[in-house]
Design an enzyme around this catalytic site. Structure first.
Site, PDB file in Angstrom:
ATOM      1  N   GLU B 143     -14.773  -6.920   4.514  1.00 46.46           N
ATOM      2  CA  GLU B 143     -13.718  -6.942   5.533  1.00 46.46           C
ATOM      3  C   GLU B 143     -14.379  -6.763   6.887  1.00 46.46           C
ATOM      4  O   GLU B 143     -14.651  -5.642   7.325  1.00 46.46           O
ATOM      5  CB  GLU B 143     -12.731  -5.806   5.236  1.00 46.46           C
ATOM      6  CG  GLU B 143     -11.442  -5.870   6.024  1.00 46.46           C
ATOM      7  CD  GLU B 143     -10.578  -4.620   5.803  1.00 46.46           C
ATOM      8  OE1 GLU B 143     -11.014  -3.743   5.039  1.00 46.46           O
ATOM      9  OE2 GLU B 143      -9.498  -4.532   6.406  1.00 46.46           O
ATOM     10  N   HIS B 155     -12.102  -0.088  12.368  1.00 41.84           N
ATOM     11  CA  HIS B 155     -13.462  -0.617  12.264  1.00 41.84           C
ATOM     12  C   HIS B 155     -14.275  -0.299  13.533  1.00 41.84           C
ATOM     13  O   HIS B 155     -13.723  -0.301  14.632  1.00 41.84           O
ATOM     14  CB  HIS B 155     -13.424  -2.143  12.038  1.00 41.84           C
ATOM     15  CG  HIS B 155     -12.888  -2.537  10.703  1.00 41.84           C
ATOM     16  ND1 HIS B 155     -13.495  -3.497   9.917  1.00 41.84           N
ATOM     17  CD2 HIS B 155     -11.808  -2.115   9.993  1.00 41.84           C
ATOM     18  CE1 HIS B 155     -12.804  -3.642   8.782  1.00 41.84           C
ATOM     19  NE2 HIS B 155     -11.773  -2.817   8.817  1.00 41.84           N
ATOM     20  N   ASN B 235      -0.324  -5.140   9.013  1.00 44.87           N
ATOM     21  CA  ASN B 235      -1.261  -4.245   9.681  1.00 44.87           C
ATOM     22  C   ASN B 235      -2.415  -5.040  10.265  1.00 44.87           C
ATOM     23  O   ASN B 235      -2.956  -5.925   9.627  1.00 44.87           O
ATOM     24  CB  ASN B 235      -1.805  -3.206   8.697  1.00 44.87           C
ATOM     25  CG  ASN B 235      -0.702  -2.362   8.080  1.00 44.87           C
ATOM     26  OD1 ASN B 235      -0.434  -2.463   6.896  1.00 44.87           O
ATOM     27  ND2 ASN B 235      -0.056  -1.552   8.894  1.00 44.87           N
ATOM     28  N   ARG B 243       9.331 -16.968  17.646  1.00 48.43           N
ATOM     29  CA  ARG B 243       8.857 -18.263  18.142  1.00 48.43           C
ATOM     30  C   ARG B 243       7.419 -18.531  17.711  1.00 48.43           C
ATOM     31  O   ARG B 243       6.948 -19.648  17.748  1.00 48.43           O
ATOM     32  CB  ARG B 243       9.000 -18.358  19.659  1.00 48.43           C
ATOM     33  CG  ARG B 243      10.417 -18.793  20.051  1.00 48.43           C
ATOM     34  CD  ARG B 243      10.482 -19.261  21.489  1.00 48.43           C
ATOM     35  NE  ARG B 243      10.261 -18.163  22.427  1.00 48.43           N
ATOM     36  CZ  ARG B 243      11.225 -17.322  22.829  1.00 48.43           C
ATOM     37  NH1 ARG B 243      12.455 -17.466  22.399  1.00 48.43           N
ATOM     38  NH2 ARG B 243      10.936 -16.336  23.667  1.00 48.43           N
ATOM     39  N   ASP B 269       2.425   2.153   0.177  1.00 50.29           N
ATOM     40  CA  ASP B 269       2.580   3.604   0.111  1.00 50.29           C
ATOM     41  C   ASP B 269       3.757   4.063   0.948  1.00 50.29           C
ATOM     42  O   ASP B 269       4.002   5.251   1.092  1.00 50.29           O
ATOM     43  CB  ASP B 269       1.282   4.304   0.549  1.00 50.29           C
ATOM     44  CG  ASP B 269       0.867   3.864   1.942  1.00 50.29           C
ATOM     45  OD1 ASP B 269       1.567   3.041   2.557  1.00 50.29           O
ATOM     46  OD2 ASP B 269      -0.187   4.335   2.416  1.00 50.29           O
ATOM     47  N   GLY B 270       4.467   3.138   1.521  1.00 44.79           N
ATOM     48  CA  GLY B 270       5.623   3.505   2.323  1.00 44.79           C
ATOM     49  C   GLY B 270       5.238   3.989   3.711  1.00 44.79           C
ATOM     50  O   GLY B 270       6.096   4.306   4.523  1.00 44.79           O
ATOM     51  N   ILE B 271       3.925   4.034   3.956  1.00 43.15           N
ATOM     52  CA  ILE B 271       3.452   4.558   5.243  1.00 43.15           C
ATOM     53  C   ILE B 271       2.866   3.451   6.096  1.00 43.15           C
ATOM     54  O   ILE B 271       3.203   3.290   7.260  1.00 43.15           O
ATOM     55  CB  ILE B 271       2.380   5.645   5.001  1.00 43.15           C
ATOM     56  CG1 ILE B 271       2.984   6.754   4.137  1.00 43.15           C
ATOM     57  CG2 ILE B 271       1.863   6.195   6.319  1.00 43.15           C
ATOM     58  CD1 ILE B 271       2.031   7.310   3.147  1.00 43.15           C
ATOM     59  N   ASP B 294      -6.322   0.031  -0.539  1.00 42.70           N
ATOM     60  CA  ASP B 294      -7.068   0.233   0.708  1.00 42.70           C
ATOM     61  C   ASP B 294      -7.452   1.706   0.843  1.00 42.70           C
ATOM     62  O   ASP B 294      -7.464   2.272   1.935  1.00 42.70           O
ATOM     63  CB  ASP B 294      -6.243  -0.218   1.915  1.00 42.70           C
ATOM     64  CG  ASP B 294      -7.134  -0.539   3.118  1.00 42.70           C
ATOM     65  OD1 ASP B 294      -6.604  -0.691   4.221  1.00 42.70           O
ATOM     66  OD2 ASP B 294      -8.370  -0.615   2.941  1.00 42.70           O
TER      67      ASP B 294
END
EC number: 3.5.1.25
Lengths: 297, 383
Positions: B143, B155, B235, B243, B269-271, B294
């Site tokens: 990544e 990062h 994210n 548009r 995770d709902g977060i 992740d």
């Protein structure tokens, strides 16, 4: 002094159960009860026979929607521990020619999904004709041979087509026929189309089938007939004469036959016939009550 | 005798009293395994006249294909992006721990790092099958570093790169070797990125879009060149705009070539994503959803289970809840879809006959009670 095994006591029991030649018409109110009666009968016959490694119970088996409920009940009896198929050999009546064995409509698939996979039968003892071999006639002869080697069929369970056929012995079949290749009648192809997406071109046109004579050789025959669409065939089978156009009628001459039906299947019979056999239900029910269990052995 | 040995001598195991995930549904069926693969019992019965050597009573459990995590940066104190001397030990440690969460295969993920790290770490770990030692490694997920400055997220900025030399040369220079690489996340708005997408795809490496400010057109261009994944949807990318939906628009884009699917990773995770947003994505494109953890070292939290204040959230259970999707869909998002994404669904991610017998046994709350790899039990929950 040798220990007497269950196998040693069989011969006198066998004499008692098979000498009485009978034709029974067993009428239950509806499909589920008919299925249950038939399953109980099979269960009792197997348990009474006391099969063992030296002497297997040989059972002839059908496919289709009619015996489905009976298979479900037998599976239930196996799951509850009341019956075992360990010492049972089975011989199915028929199989399509040219239909891949894994096809969901093949009779191999039917038997695996609806029966074999749920019970404890030894795979080597479950016999079904193979419609995909090179030499179909050799396959048929070998099948007859296997039945003979197994000592013949003790109880052959079958159904009836709307045209009165047993297995794929279509109208016009020889009443002394043996296992062979048959071309299916139009009626049968049409009746089967519903399993092939109602596409007539996809329905197999040939099948391997045990002959009328093959089934007649069994010690006992039990025919399951349910539903109004089978009523006319039942009428032809038992109220008219023995006729090769309605091949199930051949069993009028078998020493030991049971027809198990629901009310709807009797709709074309004479009221007198139905009343007579319904009046005998208390006698017929002695065959399934008490219902036996291997747990009691 | 279990079989007439015409096909194999290996013992046959039959899992009974279970519900298996097959044909997108939970079905009450037994599962048969031989030689580490799912076996067709009907063929066994008729062709070999065989039956089971051993029966495992699953007591009503659900059997799903083992989970596949394509984005996991470490865990339990291990950080895969550290240029340690013994990367293998770290990966093996995590591989063993994630068995407890039903993960049977994973892609160790490296965040943006200097070339020295890639050159040191990548050669140490080969693609290999899992077993009692731990989940199988399907290849690295790299990544970065070819990602957007504005969307770098966590990062390190100083190691971000662009395709200065025109494309694949930069890639090889940064990573050193692509031999054990399963996936690369990059930003498709970077100049010369399209040729890289094409080249990586040709080499069988999954190209994912992420940490990017690409607009929809740039994203679609990348998909046409072979990109097939979106790294943690929503994210580190531009938000959906009516548009110009940006990368998010790939979920419903009509420019995706016929026969191809764009998958998208979700950290459920709902977060990281509001449950409502997760549901929008799922409803728009249910067959593309891929669950990822992740998970990272710094949180010190095991993948699959996150503690946040007083809440303990178990990722599988939560996903079924937040996505409003069925249990079957949730299980497929963690197994079938990642396998399809990586092009390995002919042997992993499902319970089809012939597939590897990587299994996870779950209770109705989707808690893992046992994990199997190649038909062998590799973890079981204690009493």
């Amino acid at each position: 002094m040798t220990k007497q095994t269950s196998c040693d006591t069989f011969s006198s029991d066998r004499q008692r159960t098979v000498t009485a030649n009978t034709m029974r018409l067993v009428i239950l109110d509806e499909y589920d009860l008919a299925s249950e009666w038939a399953a109980k009968y099979i269960r009792n016959r197997i348990i009474q026979f006391q099969p063992c490694a030296e002497r297997y119970f040989t059972l002839g088996l059908p496919t289709g929607s009619t015996p489905y409920g009976c298979y479900q009940k037998l599976i239930e009896y196996y799951r509850s521990g009341d019956i075992s198929f360990k010492y049972v050999k089975t011989f199915n009546m028929d199989e399509y020619v040219g239909l891949p064995r894994a096809h969901p409509e093949s009779y191999h698939s039917y038997m695996w999904n609806n029966f074999f996979k749920h019970i404890d039968i030894d795979p080597a003892n479950a016999h079904i004709l193979d419609g995909n071999v090179e030499d179909l006639e050799a396959e048929c002869q070998a099948y007859e041979q296997k039945i003979a080697e197994a000592g013949g069929i003790e109880l052959f369970v079958g159904g009836i087509g709307p045209d009165g056929h047993i297995a794929f012995n279509e109208p016009g079949s020889s009443l002394v026929s043996r296992t062979r290749v048959k071309t299916l009648a139009k009626d049968t192809i049409v009746a089967n189309a519903r399993f092939f997406g109602n596409d007539l071109s996809k329905v197999p046109t040939m099948a391997l089938t045990v002959g009328v004579g093959t089934v007649m050789d069994a010690k006992e025959v039990m025919i399951l007939i349910t539903g109004a669409h089978k009523a006319f065939a039942l009428y032809k089978a038992i109220e008219e004469g023995v006729n090769h156009m309605w091949t199930v009628s051949a069993f009028q001459q078998h020493p030991r036959t049971i027809f198990v039906c629901d009310e709807d299947a009797t709709l074309e019979l004479r009221v007198k016939t139905v009343k007579y056999f319904k009046g005998l239900m208390h006698v017929h029910n002695k065959l399934v009550d008490p219902v036996l269990s291997i747990k009691d052995q | 005798m279990p079989s007439n040995k015409s096909v194999s001598d290996a013992p046959i195991t039959q899992f009974i009293n279970c519900r298996i995930l097959r044909d997108h549904q939970l079905q009450r069926e037994d599962l048969w395994v031989r030689d580490g693969r799912i076996l067709d019992p009907e063929k066994l019965f008729f062709d070999e006249q065989g039956y089971a050597d051993k029966r495992v009573d699953c007591e009503g459990s659900i059997i799903a294909p083992g989970f596949i995590d394509v984005q996991i940066n470490g865990g339990y104190g291990i950080d895969f992006s550290q240029a340690s001397e013994d990367v293998v030990a770290g990966i093996s440690f995590v591989a063993k721990k994630i068995l407890e969460h039903g993960v049977t295969s994973f892609c160790p993920t490296l965040v943006t790092s200097p070339p020295a790290v890639y050159h040191k770490v990548l050669p140490q770990v080969k693609v290999h099958n899992g077993g009692a030692h731990g989940a199988g490694v399907l290849g690295f997920h790299l990544e970065g570093p070819f990602i957007s400055l504005e969307k770098k997220g966590a990062h390190p900025e100083q190691f971000l790169r662009t395709f200065r030399s025109g494309g694949i040369e930069d890639v090889m220079e940064a990573y050193g070797s692509l031999d054990n690489v399963a996936m690369v996340t990059l930003a498709p708005e970077l100049a010369s990125s399209q040729s890289v997408v094409r080249e990586l795809s040709k080499r069988g490496i999954t190209v994912s879009l992420g940490h990017s400010v690409a607009n929809l057109a740039q994203a679609e261009e990348a998909v046409k060149h072979g990109a097939s994944f979106i790294t943690h949807l929503f994210n580190a990318m531009l938000p959906f705009h009516h548009r110009d939906p940006g990368i998010v628009g790939l979920l419903t884009s009509d420019q995706v070539p016929a026969g191809r699917t764009v998958y998208y990773g979700m950290i459920a995770d709902g977060i990281h994503t509001n449950p409502a947003a997760l549901r929008i994505a799922h409803r728009a494109h249910p067959s593309g959803l891929v669950l990822v953890t992740d998970a990272i070292t710094a949180m010190g939290l095991p993948p699959g289970r996150h503690t946040l204040g007083q809440q303990v959230i178990e990722i599988q259970g939560l996903n079924a809840y937040v996505a409003g999707c069925s249990v079957e869909e949730a299980l497929e998002a963690a197994s079938l879809h990642p396998a399809q994404l990586l092009g390995i669904s002919h042997k992993k991610g499902n319970l089809d006959y012939g597939s590897d017998a990587d299994l996870v046994l779950l209770d109705d709350g989707l808690n893992v009670s046992a994990t199997y790899i190649s038909g062998d039990e590799v973890w079981r929950r204690g009493p």
